[in-house]
Write a protein that holds these residues in place. Structure first.
Motif, mmCIF file in Angstrom:
data_model
loop_
_atom_site.group_PDB
_atom_site.id
_atom_site.type_symbol
_atom_site.label_atom_id
_atom_site.label_comp_id
_atom_site.label_asym_id
_atom_site.label_seq_id
_atom_site.Cartn_x
_atom_site.Cartn_y
_atom_site.Cartn_z
ATOM 1 N N ASN A 49 0.825 -1.201 0.000
ATOM 2 C CA ASN A 49 0.000 0.000 0.000
ATOM 3 C C ASN A 49 0.871 1.267 0.000
ATOM 4 O OD1 ASN A 49 0.307 1.150 2.649
ATOM 5 N ND2 ASN A 49 -0.805 -0.649 3.393
ATOM 6 N N ASN A 50 0.253 2.370 -0.423
ATOM 7 C CA ASN A 50 1.007 3.611 -0.660
ATOM 8 C C ASN A 50 1.750 4.089 0.587
ATOM 9 O OD1 ASN A 50 0.020 3.519 -3.193
ATOM 10 N ND2 ASN A 50 -1.454 5.191 -2.952
ATOM 11 N N LYS A 51 1.085 3.963 1.746
ATOM 12 C CA LYS A 51 1.701 4.470 2.987
ATOM 13 C C LYS A 51 3.004 3.740 3.279
ATOM 14 C CE LYS A 51 -1.828 6.683 5.654
ATOM 15 N NZ LYS A 51 -3.050 6.387 6.402
ATOM 16 N N ASP A 52 2.992 2.424 3.065
ATOM 17 C CA ASP A 52 4.206 1.630 3.330
ATOM 18 C C ASP A 52 5.308 1.995 2.339
ATOM 19 O OD1 ASP A 52 3.030 0.392 5.435
ATOM 20 O OD2 ASP A 52 2.357 -1.343 4.291
ATOM 21 N N ILE A 53 4.926 2.264 1.103
ATOM 22 C CA ILE A 53 5.931 2.627 0.087
ATOM 23 C C ILE A 53 6.561 3.977 0.457
ATOM 24 C CG2 ILE A 53 6.339 3.113 -2.376
ATOM 25 C CD1 ILE A 53 3.912 1.316 -3.001
ATOM 26 N N ILE A 54 5.722 4.955 0.821
ATOM 27 C CA ILE A 54 6.218 6.283 1.202
ATOM 28 C C ILE A 54 7.138 6.180 2.425
ATOM 29 C CG2 ILE A 54 5.512 8.505 2.250
ATOM 30 C CD1 ILE A 54 4.663 8.713 -0.523
ATOM 31 N N LYS A 169 3.024 -3.747 -19.880
ATOM 32 C CA LYS A 169 1.916 -2.811 -20.015
ATOM 33 C C LYS A 169 0.894 -3.005 -18.898
ATOM 34 C CE LYS A 169 -0.376 -5.887 -23.221
ATOM 35 N NZ LYS A 169 -0.923 -6.185 -24.489
ATOM 36 N N TYR A 170 1.103 -3.989 -18.031
ATOM 37 C CA TYR A 170 0.152 -4.255 -16.965
ATOM 38 C C TYR A 170 0.542 -3.534 -15.682
ATOM 39 C CZ TYR A 170 -0.689 -8.047 -20.211
ATOM 40 O OH TYR A 170 -0.923 -8.770 -21.338
ATOM 41 N N GLN A 171 -0.460 -3.379 -14.794
ATOM 42 C CA GLN A 171 -0.180 -2.694 -13.524
ATOM 43 C C GLN A 171 0.552 -3.616 -12.547
ATOM 44 O OE1 GLN A 171 -3.776 -1.074 -11.896
ATOM 45 N NE2 GLN A 171 -4.419 -0.398 -13.908
ATOM 46 N N ASN A 172 1.265 -2.982 -11.613
ATOM 47 C CA ASN A 172 1.903 -3.704 -10.502
ATOM 48 C C ASN A 172 2.855 -4.818 -10.944
ATOM 49 O OD1 ASN A 172 0.294 -2.042 -9.046
ATOM 50 N ND2 ASN A 172 -1.144 -3.595 -8.389
ATOM 51 N N ASP A 189 14.543 0.535 -7.323
ATOM 52 C CA ASP A 189 13.277 0.609 -8.041
ATOM 53 C C ASP A 189 12.214 0.320 -6.985
ATOM 54 O OD1 ASP A 189 11.300 0.739 -9.925
ATOM 55 O OD2 ASP A 189 11.782 -1.159 -10.923
ATOM 56 N N SER A 190 11.003 0.844 -7.169
ATOM 57 C CA SER A 190 9.988 0.601 -6.149
ATOM 58 C C SER A 190 8.674 0.178 -6.785
ATOM 59 C CB SER A 190 9.786 1.859 -5.295
ATOM 60 O OG SER A 190 9.511 2.954 -6.121
ATOM 61 N N PRO A 191 7.848 -0.509 -6.001
ATOM 62 C CA PRO A 191 6.532 -0.882 -6.530
ATOM 63 C C PRO A 191 5.733 0.394 -6.773
ATOM 64 C CG PRO A 191 6.865 -1.737 -4.292
ATOM 65 C CD PRO A 191 8.029 -0.878 -4.593
ATOM 66 N N GLY A 192 4.868 0.384 -7.773
ATOM 67 C CA GLY A 192 4.123 1.601 -8.117
ATOM 68 C C GLY A 192 3.091 1.962 -7.071
ATOM 69 N N PHE A 193 2.882 3.271 -6.889
ATOM 70 C CA PHE A 193 1.766 3.705 -6.044
ATOM 71 C C PHE A 193 0.477 3.305 -6.745
ATOM 72 C CE2 PHE A 193 4.930 7.112 -5.019
ATOM 73 C CZ PHE A 193 5.134 6.725 -3.700
ATOM 74 N N ASN A 194 -0.462 2.845 -5.933
ATOM 75 C CA ASN A 194 -1.778 2.547 -6.500
ATOM 76 C C ASN A 194 -2.585 3.816 -6.463
ATOM 77 O OD1 ASN A 194 -1.609 -0.432 -6.770
ATOM 78 N ND2 ASN A 194 -1.106 -0.206 -4.589
ATOM 79 N N ILE A 195 -3.048 4.251 -7.607
ATOM 80 C CA ILE A 195 -3.899 5.437 -7.611
ATOM 81 C C ILE A 195 -5.245 5.054 -8.196
ATOM 82 C CG2 ILE A 195 -2.001 7.097 -7.695
ATOM 83 C CD1 ILE A 195 -2.618 7.446 -10.665
#
Ligand SMILES: Nc1nc2c(ncn2[C@@H]2O[C@H](COP(=O)(O)OP(=O)(O)O)[C@@H](O)[C@H]2O)c(=O)[nH]1
Ligand SMILES: [Mg+2]
Length: 290
Positions: A49-54, A169-172, A189-195
Protein backbone atom coordinates in the motif's frame (compact mmCIF):
# COMPACT_ATOMS: atom_id res chain seq x y z
CA UNK A 1 17.13 -14.70 0.69
CA UNK A 2 17.48 -14.45 -3.08
CA UNK A 3 15.31 -11.86 -4.79
CA UNK A 4 13.85 -11.94 -8.29
CA UNK A 5 15.82 -9.56 -10.53
CA UNK A 6 12.66 -8.63 -12.42
CA UNK A 7 10.19 -7.63 -9.71
CA UNK A 8 12.02 -7.74 -6.36
CA UNK A 9 10.02 -10.57 -4.73
CA UNK A 10 11.87 -13.17 -2.61
CA UNK A 11 12.35 -16.34 -4.67
CA UNK A 12 11.01 -19.68 -3.40
CA UNK A 13 10.73 -23.15 -4.99
CA UNK A 14 8.20 -24.66 -2.58
CA UNK A 15 4.73 -23.44 -3.53
CA UNK A 16 3.72 -22.59 -7.14
CA UNK A 17 0.56 -20.87 -5.86
CA UNK A 18 2.56 -18.27 -3.91
CA UNK A 19 4.48 -15.26 -5.20
CA UNK A 20 8.16 -15.63 -5.88
CA UNK A 21 7.79 -19.22 -7.08
CA UNK A 22 10.40 -20.58 -9.46
CA UNK A 23 10.85 -24.27 -10.26
CA UNK A 24 14.61 -23.89 -9.77
CA UNK A 25 15.86 -21.72 -6.90
CA UNK A 26 19.01 -20.91 -8.87
CA UNK A 27 16.89 -19.04 -11.48
CA UNK A 28 17.25 -15.27 -11.67
CA UNK A 29 13.57 -14.50 -12.28
CA UNK A 30 10.36 -15.73 -10.63
CA UNK A 31 7.85 -17.64 -12.74
CA UNK A 32 5.52 -14.62 -12.88
CA UNK A 33 8.24 -12.39 -14.40
CA UNK A 34 9.30 -15.21 -16.73
CA UNK A 35 5.73 -15.44 -18.07
CA UNK A 36 5.40 -11.64 -18.32
CA UNK A 37 8.67 -11.33 -20.25
CA UNK A 38 8.35 -14.33 -22.57
CA UNK A 39 4.61 -14.92 -23.01
CA UNK A 40 3.18 -11.48 -22.17
CA UNK A 41 0.78 -13.14 -19.73
CA UNK A 42 -0.24 -11.28 -16.64
CA UNK A 43 -0.83 -12.53 -13.13
CA UNK A 44 -2.51 -9.89 -11.01
CA UNK A 45 -1.49 -9.46 -7.38
CA UNK A 46 -2.22 -7.03 -4.60
CA UNK A 47 0.56 -4.55 -4.28
CA UNK A 48 2.11 -2.90 -1.22
CA UNK A 49 0.00 0.00 0.00
CA UNK A 50 1.01 3.61 -0.66
CA UNK A 51 1.70 4.47 2.99
CA UNK A 52 4.21 1.63 3.33
CA UNK A 53 5.93 2.63 0.09
CA UNK A 54 6.22 6.28 1.20
CA UNK A 55 7.49 5.22 4.62
CA UNK A 56 10.27 3.13 3.11
CA UNK A 57 11.23 5.94 0.69
CA UNK A 58 11.42 8.48 3.50
CA UNK A 59 13.40 6.10 5.72
CA UNK A 60 15.97 5.55 2.98
CA UNK A 61 16.53 9.31 2.62
CA UNK A 62 17.89 8.82 -0.93
CA UNK A 63 17.55 11.39 -3.70
CA UNK A 64 14.12 10.62 -5.11
CA UNK A 65 13.06 10.60 -8.74
CA UNK A 66 9.27 10.58 -8.86
CA UNK A 67 8.04 9.42 -12.26
CA UNK A 68 4.55 10.19 -13.41
CA UNK A 69 2.53 10.19 -16.57
CA UNK A 70 1.33 13.48 -18.10
CA UNK A 71 -2.29 12.30 -18.08
CA UNK A 72 -2.00 11.33 -14.41
CA UNK A 73 -1.08 14.79 -13.17
CA UNK A 74 -3.76 15.30 -10.57
CA UNK A 75 -4.14 16.04 -6.87
CA UNK A 76 -3.78 12.42 -5.87
CA UNK A 77 -0.39 11.99 -7.54
CA UNK A 78 0.89 15.39 -6.42
CA UNK A 79 -0.16 14.64 -2.85
CA UNK A 80 1.98 11.49 -2.91
CA UNK A 81 4.88 13.48 -4.36
CA UNK A 82 4.59 16.01 -1.55
CA UNK A 83 4.61 13.29 1.11
CA UNK A 84 8.20 12.49 0.17
CA UNK A 85 10.60 14.34 2.48
CA UNK A 86 13.80 13.61 0.54
CA UNK A 87 15.43 15.83 -2.06
CA UNK A 88 13.40 15.09 -5.13
CA UNK A 89 12.43 15.89 -8.70
CA UNK A 90 9.12 15.34 -10.50
CA UNK A 91 9.78 13.61 -13.82
CA UNK A 92 6.94 13.46 -16.32
CA UNK A 93 7.56 10.47 -18.56
CA UNK A 94 6.24 9.41 -21.99
CA UNK A 95 6.71 12.85 -23.52
CA UNK A 96 6.96 11.06 -26.88
CA UNK A 97 3.17 10.77 -26.66
CA UNK A 98 2.50 14.47 -26.16
CA UNK A 99 0.69 16.34 -28.93
CA UNK A 100 3.38 18.08 -30.97
CA UNK A 101 1.82 21.55 -30.61
CA UNK A 102 2.60 21.68 -26.88
CA UNK A 103 5.59 23.67 -25.67
CA UNK A 104 7.33 21.58 -23.02
CA UNK A 105 9.14 24.52 -21.43
CA UNK A 106 5.83 26.30 -21.07
CA UNK A 107 4.21 23.23 -19.51
CA UNK A 108 7.05 22.89 -17.02
CA UNK A 109 6.70 26.50 -15.85
CA UNK A 110 2.94 26.14 -15.49
CA UNK A 111 3.11 22.82 -13.63
CA UNK A 112 5.62 24.33 -11.19
CA UNK A 113 3.27 27.24 -10.58
CA UNK A 114 -0.03 25.35 -10.43
CA UNK A 115 1.24 22.62 -8.09
CA UNK A 116 3.87 24.66 -6.27
CA UNK A 117 6.76 22.37 -7.16
CA UNK A 118 10.39 23.37 -7.58
CA UNK A 119 11.80 20.81 -9.98
CA UNK A 120 9.95 19.37 -12.97
CA UNK A 121 11.34 17.56 -16.04
CA UNK A 122 9.77 15.96 -19.10
CA UNK A 123 11.42 12.84 -20.54
CA UNK A 124 10.71 9.76 -22.58
CA UNK A 125 12.33 6.66 -21.12
CA UNK A 126 11.29 4.59 -24.10
CA UNK A 127 12.48 6.98 -26.82
CA UNK A 128 15.43 8.28 -24.79
CA UNK A 129 14.32 11.91 -24.94
CA UNK A 130 15.75 14.62 -22.64
CA UNK A 131 17.58 12.04 -20.54
CA UNK A 132 20.61 14.33 -20.46
CA UNK A 133 18.66 16.75 -18.22
CA UNK A 134 17.75 13.95 -15.90
CA UNK A 135 21.35 12.72 -15.81
CA UNK A 136 22.42 16.11 -14.50
CA UNK A 137 20.33 15.27 -11.40
CA UNK A 138 22.23 12.07 -10.74
CA UNK A 139 25.01 13.66 -8.70
CA UNK A 140 23.96 11.83 -5.62
CA UNK A 141 25.09 8.20 -5.61
CA UNK A 142 22.03 6.97 -3.76
CA UNK A 143 18.85 7.25 -5.80
CA UNK A 144 15.33 5.89 -5.47
CA UNK A 145 12.85 5.79 -8.35
CA UNK A 146 9.17 5.87 -7.47
CA UNK A 147 5.83 6.91 -8.96
CA UNK A 148 2.39 5.57 -9.76
CA UNK A 149 2.06 2.15 -11.33
CA UNK A 150 2.90 1.92 -15.07
CA UNK A 151 4.50 5.37 -15.20
CA UNK A 152 7.70 3.82 -16.59
CA UNK A 153 10.03 3.54 -13.58
CA UNK A 154 11.54 0.20 -14.51
CA UNK A 155 11.86 1.17 -18.19
CA UNK A 156 13.77 4.30 -17.14
CA UNK A 157 16.13 2.46 -14.78
CA UNK A 158 16.84 -0.14 -17.49
CA UNK A 159 17.67 2.70 -19.89
CA UNK A 160 19.87 4.67 -17.47
CA UNK A 161 21.68 1.77 -15.84
CA UNK A 162 21.47 -1.06 -18.41
CA UNK A 163 19.55 -3.30 -15.99
CA UNK A 164 16.99 -5.94 -16.91
CA UNK A 165 14.05 -5.15 -14.67
CA UNK A 166 10.71 -6.58 -15.79
CA UNK A 167 8.56 -3.99 -17.54
CA UNK A 168 5.08 -4.53 -18.93
CA UNK A 169 1.92 -2.81 -20.02
CA UNK A 170 0.15 -4.25 -16.97
CA UNK A 171 -0.18 -2.69 -13.52
CA UNK A 172 1.90 -3.70 -10.50
CA UNK A 173 4.67 -5.50 -12.38
CA UNK A 174 7.25 -4.53 -9.74
CA UNK A 175 6.28 -6.19 -6.46
CA UNK A 176 8.86 -4.99 -3.98
CA UNK A 177 11.77 -2.58 -3.64
CA UNK A 178 14.69 -3.72 -5.77
CA UNK A 179 18.18 -2.68 -4.72
CA UNK A 180 20.67 -2.40 -7.57
CA UNK A 181 24.37 -1.68 -7.27
CA UNK A 182 25.81 -0.26 -10.47
CA UNK A 183 29.14 1.53 -10.85
CA UNK A 184 29.22 3.89 -7.88
CA UNK A 185 25.46 4.03 -7.55
CA UNK A 186 23.02 2.36 -5.23
CA UNK A 187 19.63 2.55 -6.90
CA UNK A 188 16.20 1.40 -5.78
CA UNK A 189 13.28 0.61 -8.04
CA UNK A 190 9.99 0.60 -6.15
CA UNK A 191 6.53 -0.88 -6.53
CA UNK A 192 4.12 1.60 -8.12
CA UNK A 193 1.77 3.71 -6.04
CA UNK A 194 -1.78 2.55 -6.50
CA UNK A 195 -3.90 5.44 -7.61
CA UNK A 196 -7.61 5.52 -8.26
CA UNK A 197 -7.37 6.77 -11.77
CA UNK A 198 -4.67 5.03 -13.74
CA UNK A 199 -4.94 5.48 -17.48
CA UNK A 200 -4.67 2.25 -19.36
CA UNK A 201 -1.30 2.01 -21.03
CA UNK A 202 -2.08 3.90 -24.19
CA UNK A 203 -0.34 4.49 -27.49
CA UNK A 204 -1.26 8.08 -28.11
CA UNK A 205 -2.70 11.18 -26.53
CA UNK A 206 -5.65 12.60 -28.38
CA UNK A 207 -5.81 16.41 -28.41
CA UNK A 208 -9.08 17.59 -29.89
CA UNK A 209 -10.64 21.02 -29.88
CA UNK A 210 -14.43 20.80 -29.85
CA UNK A 211 -17.01 23.51 -30.25
CA UNK A 212 -19.73 22.70 -27.75
CA UNK A 213 -23.29 23.10 -28.95
CA UNK A 214 -25.81 23.97 -26.23
CA UNK A 215 -28.30 21.45 -27.59
CA UNK A 216 -26.00 18.53 -26.91
CA UNK A 217 -24.69 16.65 -23.88
CA UNK A 218 -21.09 15.46 -24.24
CA UNK A 219 -19.79 12.38 -22.49
CA UNK A 220 -16.03 12.53 -22.11
CA UNK A 221 -14.49 9.72 -20.10
CA UNK A 222 -16.23 9.81 -16.75
CA UNK A 223 -18.17 13.07 -17.00
CA UNK A 224 -21.13 14.55 -18.88
CA UNK A 225 -21.05 18.23 -19.78
CA UNK A 226 -23.05 20.79 -21.69
CA UNK A 227 -22.31 24.36 -22.68
CA UNK A 228 -21.47 26.69 -25.52
CA UNK A 229 -17.90 27.48 -26.60
CA UNK A 230 -14.59 25.79 -27.31
CA UNK A 231 -12.88 23.15 -25.21
CA UNK A 232 -9.69 21.15 -25.85
CA UNK A 233 -9.64 17.55 -24.70
CA UNK A 234 -6.47 15.61 -23.79
CA UNK A 235 -7.18 11.90 -23.32
CA UNK A 236 -5.69 8.55 -24.36
CA UNK A 237 -6.68 7.91 -27.96
CA UNK A 238 -8.82 4.91 -27.01
CA UNK A 239 -11.20 7.01 -24.90
CA UNK A 240 -14.50 7.64 -26.67
CA UNK A 241 -16.06 11.08 -26.78
CA UNK A 242 -19.82 10.99 -27.39
CA UNK A 243 -22.30 13.77 -28.06
CA UNK A 244 -26.03 13.30 -27.98
CA UNK A 245 -29.07 15.52 -28.18
CA UNK A 246 -30.68 14.70 -24.87
CA UNK A 247 -32.60 16.29 -22.04
CA UNK A 248 -30.25 18.42 -20.11
CA UNK A 249 -30.52 17.42 -16.47
CA UNK A 250 -27.00 18.38 -15.50
CA UNK A 251 -27.20 20.12 -12.16
CA UNK A 252 -23.72 21.53 -11.50
CA UNK A 253 -22.90 24.96 -12.88
CA UNK A 254 -19.33 26.04 -13.52
CA UNK A 255 -18.01 29.29 -14.94
CA UNK A 256 -14.55 28.51 -16.28
CA UNK A 257 -11.72 30.45 -17.90
CA UNK A 258 -8.06 29.32 -18.27
CA UNK A 259 -8.88 26.17 -16.29
CA UNK A 260 -8.39 22.42 -16.72
CA UNK A 261 -11.10 19.95 -15.78
CA UNK A 262 -9.45 16.79 -14.48
CA UNK A 263 -10.91 13.54 -15.79
CA UNK A 264 -10.22 9.98 -14.70
CA UNK A 265 -8.03 9.73 -17.75
CA UNK A 266 -6.64 13.05 -18.91
CA UNK A 267 -8.15 16.52 -18.76
CA UNK A 268 -10.09 19.19 -20.62
CA UNK A 269 -8.59 22.64 -21.20
CA UNK A 270 -10.85 25.67 -21.25
CA UNK A 271 -9.30 28.87 -22.49
CA UNK A 272 -12.05 31.41 -23.03
CA UNK A 273 -14.72 31.98 -20.44
CA UNK A 274 -17.66 29.58 -20.75
CA UNK A 275 -20.44 28.23 -18.61
CA UNK A 276 -20.38 24.50 -18.30
CA UNK A 277 -23.01 22.31 -16.73
CA UNK A 278 -21.93 18.91 -15.48
CA UNK A 279 -23.39 15.74 -13.98
CA UNK A 280 -21.01 15.85 -11.03
CA UNK A 281 -18.76 18.27 -9.21
CA UNK A 282 -15.78 18.97 -11.41
CA UNK A 283 -12.17 18.81 -10.27
CA UNK A 284 -10.60 22.01 -11.57
CA UNK A 285 -7.08 23.43 -11.65
CA UNK A 286 -5.53 26.55 -13.15
CA UNK A 287 -4.59 25.43 -16.63
CA UNK A 288 -1.15 23.97 -17.27
CA UNK A 289 -1.55 24.66 -20.99
CA UNK A 290 -1.55 28.45 -21.36
N1 LIG B 1 5.27 5.67 -25.01
C1 LIG B 1 6.03 5.42 -23.94
N2 LIG B 1 5.79 4.32 -23.19
C2 LIG B 1 6.59 4.10 -22.11
C3 LIG B 1 7.62 4.99 -21.75
N3 LIG B 1 8.21 4.50 -20.63
C4 LIG B 1 7.56 3.35 -20.32
N4 LIG B 1 6.58 3.10 -21.21
C5 LIG B 1 5.66 1.97 -21.23
O1 LIG B 1 4.83 2.01 -20.07
C6 LIG B 1 4.54 0.69 -19.61
C7 LIG B 1 4.90 0.56 -18.14
O2 LIG B 1 6.32 0.63 -18.01
P1 LIG B 1 7.07 0.07 -16.72
O3 LIG B 1 8.50 0.49 -16.83
O4 LIG B 1 6.79 -1.39 -16.52
O5 LIG B 1 6.32 0.91 -15.60
P2 LIG B 1 6.49 0.87 -14.01
O6 LIG B 1 5.28 0.13 -13.49
O7 LIG B 1 6.47 2.30 -13.59
O8 LIG B 1 7.80 0.21 -13.69
C8 LIG B 1 5.32 -0.27 -20.53
O9 LIG B 1 4.42 -0.74 -21.52
C9 LIG B 1 6.40 0.64 -21.13
O10 LIG B 1 6.82 0.19 -22.40
C10 LIG B 1 7.85 6.16 -22.58
O11 LIG B 1 8.73 6.99 -22.37
N5 LIG B 1 7.01 6.31 -23.65
MG1 LIG C 1 8.17 -1.45 -12.50
Amino acid sequence: MIKCKGCGITLQDKDPSLLGYTPKITNTYCERCFKTIHYNTYIKVNNLNNKDIIKKINNLKYFTIFITDYLNLNNEVIKLYKMINNQKVLVINKCDLLPSNLNIQHLIENIKKVYNIEDVLFISAKNKLHLEYLKSYLNDNNIIFCGETSSGKSTLINELFQTKLTTSKYQNTTLDFIKIKKDNYIIYDSPGFNIKEVPLVYNNIKCITKKLNKEYVYTIGDIKINGEGNITIFVPSNIKINSKKENNNLIYNNELEYKDIILNEGFIYIKNKINIKSNKELIIRDSIID
